[in-house]
Motif scaffolding. Structure first.
Motif, PDB file in Angstrom:
ATOM      1  N   PRO A  93      46.931  51.147  44.210  1.00  0.00           N
ATOM      2  CA  PRO A  93      47.054  51.986  43.011  1.00  0.00           C
ATOM      3  C   PRO A  93      47.543  51.192  41.792  1.00  0.00           C
ATOM      4  N   VAL A  94      46.755  50.216  41.357  1.00  0.00           N
ATOM      5  CA  VAL A  94      47.202  49.322  40.281  1.00  0.00           C
ATOM      6  C   VAL A  94      46.275  49.393  39.072  1.00  0.00           C
ATOM      7  N   ALA A  95      45.512  50.466  38.941  1.00  0.00           N
ATOM      8  CA  ALA A  95      44.549  50.555  37.835  1.00  0.00           C
ATOM      9  C   ALA A  95      45.234  50.445  36.475  1.00  0.00           C
ATOM     10  N   ASP A  96      46.410  51.048  36.314  1.00  0.00           N
ATOM     11  CA  ASP A  96      47.102  50.983  35.026  1.00  0.00           C
ATOM     12  C   ASP A  96      47.411  49.536  34.652  1.00  0.00           C
ATOM     13  N   ARG A  97      47.855  48.749  35.613  1.00  0.00           N
ATOM     14  CA  ARG A  97      48.158  47.347  35.347  1.00  0.00           C
ATOM     15  C   ARG A  97      46.898  46.560  35.028  1.00  0.00           C
ATOM     16  N   VAL A  98      45.812  46.866  35.717  1.00  0.00           N
ATOM     17  CA  VAL A  98      44.553  46.165  35.473  1.00  0.00           C
ATOM     18  C   VAL A  98      44.043  46.469  34.072  1.00  0.00           C
TER      19      VAL A  98
ATOM     20  N   ARG B 117      41.038  57.924  40.198  1.00  0.00           N
ATOM     21  CA  ARG B 117      41.952  57.365  41.198  1.00  0.00           C
ATOM     22  C   ARG B 117      42.709  56.181  40.597  1.00  0.00           C
ATOM     23  N   HIS B 118      43.928  56.001  41.049  1.00  0.00           N
ATOM     24  CA  HIS B 118      44.723  54.861  40.605  1.00  0.00           C
ATOM     25  C   HIS B 118      44.187  53.547  41.162  1.00  0.00           C
ATOM     26  N   SER B 119      43.240  53.620  42.060  1.00  0.00           N
ATOM     27  CA  SER B 119      42.672  52.416  42.686  1.00  0.00           C
ATOM     28  C   SER B 119      41.284  52.092  42.149  1.00  0.00           C
ATOM     29  N   MET B 120      40.907  52.675  41.010  1.00  0.00           N
ATOM     30  CA  MET B 120      39.568  52.491  40.447  1.00  0.00           C
ATOM     31  C   MET B 120      39.651  52.081  38.989  1.00  0.00           C
ATOM     32  N   VAL B 121      38.660  51.310  38.573  1.00  0.00           N
ATOM     33  CA  VAL B 121      38.444  51.078  37.146  1.00  0.00           C
ATOM     34  C   VAL B 121      36.951  51.237  36.867  1.00  0.00           C
ATOM     35  N   GLU B 122      36.648  51.624  35.645  1.00  0.00           N
ATOM     36  CA  GLU B 122      35.256  51.743  35.218  1.00  0.00           C
ATOM     37  C   GLU B 122      35.038  50.844  34.011  1.00  0.00           C
ATOM     38  N   MET B 123      33.920  50.132  34.025  1.00  0.00           N
ATOM     39  CA  MET B 123      33.544  49.287  32.904  1.00  0.00           C
ATOM     40  C   MET B 123      32.187  49.769  32.386  1.00  0.00           C
ATOM     41  N   VAL B 124      32.047  49.781  31.063  1.00  0.00           N
ATOM     42  CA  VAL B 124      30.879  50.382  30.407  1.00  0.00           C
ATOM     43  C   VAL B 124      30.224  49.334  29.516  1.00  0.00           C
TER      44      VAL B 124
ATOM     45  N   HIS C 287      47.346  56.171  48.536  1.00  0.00           N
ATOM     46  CA  HIS C 287      47.881  56.888  47.375  1.00  0.00           C
ATOM     47  C   HIS C 287      46.752  57.669  46.715  1.00  0.00           C
ATOM     48  N   ARG C 288      46.800  58.995  46.832  1.00  0.00           N
ATOM     49  CA  ARG C 288      45.689  59.812  46.340  1.00  0.00           C
ATOM     50  C   ARG C 288      46.088  60.773  45.225  1.00  0.00           C
ATOM     51  N   THR C 289      47.198  60.515  44.588  1.00  0.00           N
ATOM     52  CA  THR C 289      47.549  61.328  43.432  1.00  0.00           C
ATOM     53  C   THR C 289      46.629  60.977  42.272  1.00  0.00           C
ATOM     54  N   VAL C 290      46.460  61.925  41.352  1.00  0.00           N
ATOM     55  CA  VAL C 290      45.575  61.680  40.210  1.00  0.00           C
ATOM     56  C   VAL C 290      46.388  61.108  39.053  1.00  0.00           C
ATOM     57  N   PRO C 291      45.746  60.359  38.150  1.00  0.00           N
ATOM     58  CA  PRO C 291      46.454  59.880  36.965  1.00  0.00           C
ATOM     59  C   PRO C 291      47.043  61.026  36.161  1.00  0.00           C
ATOM     60  N   ASP C 292      48.073  60.714  35.411  1.00  0.00           N
ATOM     61  CA  ASP C 292      48.843  61.740  34.700  1.00  0.00           C
ATOM     62  C   ASP C 292      48.128  62.145  33.408  1.00  0.00           C
TER      63      ASP C 292
ATOM     64  N   HIS D  87      41.408  65.075  46.211  1.00  0.00           N
ATOM     65  CA  HIS D  87      42.245  63.992  46.711  1.00  0.00           C
ATOM     66  C   HIS D  87      41.574  63.229  47.845  1.00  0.00           C
ATOM     67  N   ASP D  88      40.258  63.337  47.929  1.00  0.00           N
ATOM     68  CA  ASP D  88      39.501  62.505  48.867  1.00  0.00           C
ATOM     69  C   ASP D  88      39.653  61.035  48.493  1.00  0.00           C
ATOM     70  N   PRO D  89      39.386  60.125  49.441  1.00  0.00           N
ATOM     71  CA  PRO D  89      39.396  58.703  49.081  1.00  0.00           C
ATOM     72  C   PRO D  89      38.421  58.405  47.945  1.00  0.00           C
ATOM     73  N   ALA D  90      38.705  57.350  47.214  1.00  0.00           N
ATOM     74  CA  ALA D  90      37.936  57.026  46.017  1.00  0.00           C
ATOM     75  C   ALA D  90      36.482  56.690  46.348  1.00  0.00           C
ATOM     76  N   VAL D  91      35.602  57.058  45.436  1.00  0.00           N
ATOM     77  CA  VAL D  91      34.194  56.679  45.520  1.00  0.00           C
ATOM     78  C   VAL D  91      33.773  56.108  44.165  1.00  0.00           C
TER      79      VAL D  91
END
Length: 378
Positions: free
Chosen positions: A37-42, A59-66, A110-115, A131-135
């Motif tokens: 769960p380090v998306a904020d740091r990334v 998810r806190h374990s995902m990032v998206e690039m556009v 860690h499956r909580t959603v971002p704030d 709160h399913d695992p990230a896809v």
């Protein structure tokens, strides 16, 4: 009030349709393969263009690039390479590994959603499903500013999108084991009420009225929760194709983008020529997508024009033949044919993962090493 993009009657230049791609990636522990769960740091570590082209995900374990908008596949490839490298460097600094894979392969502790208020609202409305695992998906935007035309193109896309889905299959693993499905991401997403094949609509007004009905019924929070496999984008003057897993390699993504653009261009020509979209029962369309998610390109797909099962590669070949004039018009024909030949030889992302599993005695960490290398291969 529901958001509505502006409707224009301008006729787009179908000889040079623009492209943009959104890619979602997982942030995995390099040792265990678990989602981190380090998306904020990334995201905070990104700078310049990469920061502007990034987004926080569900998810806190995902990032998206556009990517920026482009009309050239070579330029699109360069954008994808640069964005993946920037995100991978930021992930490494946060103690994670950037991996382009369609579904959480090992575990998501860690499956909580971002704030964010919207994410909390989704969590309250949809409960454990939220709160399913990230896809992670790959969304291709094709410039089509005439919204009425965009809705009609989505009708015409319905028979072909299972083929696109099969080409992108890249998530056979769940909980450290092979699920038997080439795209487990597709199976997870079926639990959401607003995800699935795009219904047939008579017009943009029909589309809007249906979305409004679904919002009033509580199926969606708003129009941005239209997660159908093809839709007129709520944010851009585009048709958005969102049926695919995120692709493991940049060349896989560019192939899908080239095919999708040519398909949209071909079908827009059909709409303008008065060719009616095939009326296909929703249950058959859903069945075709299930088969695509299960088999990928290593088995059969359902030909929605005839209703029968056929070898997947026969339908891929027919797709390429159908869109060949549009590929040629965009200067993409030779490149797409070469990349299709590569996938025929090497397999989809799912097939390549399974080959590593077979070679290493089901060593999941070896698969993740392979995926991490593919994510950054140039």
């Amino acid at each position: 009030m529901t958001y509505r993009p502006a409707v224009t009657t301008a006729v787009p230049d179908l000889a040079a349709l623009t492209l943009g791609v959104e890619e979602e990636y997982l942030l995995l522990d390099p040792r265990t393969g678990e989602s981190l769960p380090v998306a904020d740091r990334v995201l905070a570590a990104l700078s310049g263009t990469a920061r502007n082209q990034s987004r926080q995900e569900f998810r806190h374990s995902m990032v998206e690039m556009v990517t920026p908008v482009t009309a050239d596949l070579t330029e699109l490839r360069a954008h994808l390479v640069a964005l993946r490298r920037s995100a991978a460097d930021a992930a490494r600094a946060a103690g994670a590994r950037l991996v382009a894979v369609g579904a959480t392969p090992v575990h998501e502790p860690h499956r909580t959603v971002p704030d964010k208020p919207r994410y909390h609202a989704m969590s309250r409305r949809f409960g454990p499903v939220a709160h399913d695992p990230a896809v992670c998906g790959c969304h291709v935007h094709v410039g089509l500013p005439d919204r009425e035309l965009a809705v009609q193109v989505c009708n015409h896309l319905r028979p072909w999108l299972p083929v696109v889905q099969a080409v992108t299959a890249n998530s056979p693993l769940h909980d450290g084991r092979d699920t038997g499905h080439a795209s487990w991401r597709s199976m997870q997403l079926e639990r959401w009420p607003s995800i699935g094949p795009t219904p047939h609509f008579d017009s943009a007004a029909d589309y809007d009225a249906t979305v409004d009905d679904l919002i009033r019924a509580g199926i969606m929070l708003d129009a941005a929760m239209v997660y159908w496999y093809a839709r007129p984008s709520t944010a851009y003057p585009t048709v958005e194709i969102r049926v695919g897993d995120v692709c493991p390699g940049v060349d896989d993504t560019v192939l899908v983008a080239g095919l999708v653009r040519a398909l949209v261009a071909t079908l827009a020509d059909d709409v303008r020529a008065g060719v009616p979209a095939p009326r296909i029962r929703g249950c058959l369309v859903s069945a075709a997508h299930w088969r695509a998610a299960h088999d990928g390109l290593e088995g059969d797909l359902i030909d929605l024009r005839s209703g029968g099962a056929r070898p997947a590669w026969d339908l891929v070949d027919e797709l390429v033949a159908t869109v060949a004039p549009a590929l040629a018009r965009h200067g993409d024909l030779d490149h797409v044919r070469d990349q299709v030949a590569r996938v025929r030889r090497d397999g989809t992302g799912a097939a390549r993962q399974r080959r590593v599993m077979a070679r290493t005695g089901n060593d999941v960490r070896a698969v993740l090493d392979h995926l991490a290398a593919e994510t950054l291969a140039c």
